[in-house]
Design a protein around this motif. Structure first.
Motif, PDB file in Angstrom:
ATOM      1  N   GLN A   1      61.554  33.348   4.520  1.00  0.00           N
ATOM      2  CA  GLN A   1      62.059  32.086   5.070  1.00  0.00           C
ATOM      3  C   GLN A   1      63.080  32.289   6.178  1.00  0.00           C
ATOM      4  O   GLN A   1      63.160  31.495   7.122  1.00  0.00           O
TER       5      GLN A   1
ATOM      6  N   GLY B   1      64.704  30.261  -3.179  1.00  0.00           N
ATOM      7  CA  GLY B   1      63.477  30.815  -3.736  1.00  0.00           C
ATOM      8  C   GLY B   1      63.738  31.547  -5.029  1.00  0.00           C
ATOM      9  O   GLY B   1      64.886  31.786  -5.418  1.00  0.00           O
TER      10      GLY B   1
ATOM     11  N   GLN C   1      58.182  29.075  -2.734  1.00  0.00           N
ATOM     12  CA  GLN C   1      59.087  28.934  -1.609  1.00  0.00           C
ATOM     13  C   GLN C   1      59.416  27.459  -1.408  1.00  0.00           C
ATOM     14  O   GLN C   1      58.568  26.595  -1.564  1.00  0.00           O
TER      15      GLN C   1
ATOM     16  N   GLU D   1      61.042  36.038  -1.093  1.00  0.00           N
ATOM     17  CA  GLU D   1      60.836  34.670  -0.624  1.00  0.00           C
ATOM     18  C   GLU D   1      61.905  34.282   0.396  1.00  0.00           C
ATOM     19  O   GLU D   1      61.622  33.623   1.402  1.00  0.00           O
TER      20      GLU D   1
END
Length: 317
Positions: A74, A65, A2, A70
């Motif tokens: 986020q 990502g 990430q 991912e």
């Protein structure tokens, strides 16, 4: 892995016809300072997408990502400040046909992200729009900007001229000539009905015009005023210009509809070299020998086609 994007990173998509490809690629080279490899690309250069007749959209990267999960994790950090939002899956990508993401899956991805953003979604009139896209095996998410195509309204002018540049070619020529408008003083010394001037003024570029034909100059003033812009259009020959400019765009007169000799064309080039540091020459033929003789170096070029008719754009210094 990430990773929150720490640099200013932007993703752009663009589209053009085969006839416009050469023009489009040259415009993008000038705007971004490098060759653009495909219809979606990444850059650290921020360009207003509505400047270009070819750029479709831009994502200001917030998160990236290696996988969608991912990105999902986020996007839970997104803060809306009480505004409504919408998520758009950008269809242009570099996936192979076998890996193409179909409509239903794109909607699922949009919903998955939307569910993780705390706030009110509004698909019709959102205050904030976010985009999700894949490029080079990675996923990117950020603020989404769509080209407003403001130049469409400028295609219908009260004064028209059969051999005037098309609005799209004129707009691209302006971007080629003036990729960074701040502080630039520009001139169109053979401005015709003002097609180039209208596009430049619509982008906030400081451009004045001049034409040797009094009726044509009146037409330019009429067109400029019609779209709510203001600028000076003077009457006279390019040889009489005494001021110096950063940039000039010269749509070279030619014999299809007007009478001009090679000597007169050469005089226009010599004076363009005198009055400006950077010049875009638009002509129906390459004119390399004459351009070189006038003291220019051609640093980039393209050809804009329309059926059997072509215009050559040459960026000179």
């Amino acid at each position: 892995m990430q990773k929150k994007s720490e640099e200013n990173t932007f993703l752009y998509t663009y589209t053009c016809s085969e006839d416009e490809l050469s023009l489009c690629q040259m415009e993008l080279r000038c705007l971004f300072g490098e060759e653009v490899p495909s219809s979606i690309f990444k850059s650290e250069v921020e360009v207003d997408v509505s400047r270009s007749p070819f750029i479709k959209e831009r994502i200001d990267v917030m998160y990236e990502g290696d996988s969608l999960p991912e990105i999902y994790d986020q996007t839970e950090q997104v803060e809306l400040g009480g505004k409504t939002f919408k998520v758009i899956f950008v269809k242009t990508n570099d996936l192979s046909p076998a890996d193409k993401i179909e409509y239903d899956e794109r909607r699922v991805i949009e919903r998955e992200i939307g569910l993780r953003i705390e706030g009110e979604a509004d698909v019709n009139h959102p205050q904030l729009v976010y985009g999700i896209v894949t490029l080079g095996g990675r996923w990117y998410f950020g603020a989404y900007h769509k080209n407003k195509a403001t130049w469409f309204r400028q295609m219908k002018k009260p004064r028209s001229y059969s051999i005037a540049l098309s609005t799209r070619v004129a707009r691209a020529a302006v971007n080629i000539a003036v990729p960074n408008p701040e502080g630039v003083r520009a001139i169109d010394p053979c401005c015709g009905i003002g097609t180039v001037m209208v596009e430049a003024l619509s982008m906030g570029i400081n451009m004045v015009g001049r034409d040797i034909n009094p009726q044509i100059a009146i037409g330019a003033r009429t067109n400029i005023a019609h779209f709510g812009f203001t600028s000076e259009v003077t009457l006279g020959d390019i040889a009489d210009i005494t001021e110096h400019y950063d940039v000039a765009i010269v749509d070279m007169p030619y014999n299809l509809y007007s009478s001009i000799t090679p000597e007169e064309q050469f005089a226009i080039l010599v004076n363009a070299r005198r009055i400006a540091d950077r010049v875009v020459i638009v002509a129906i033929e390459p004119m390399d020998e004459m351009i070189t003789e006038a003291g220019f170096t051609i640093i980039d070029r393209c050809e804009a086609k329309k059926g059997l008719f072509s215009r050559h754009l040459m960026l000179c210094q």
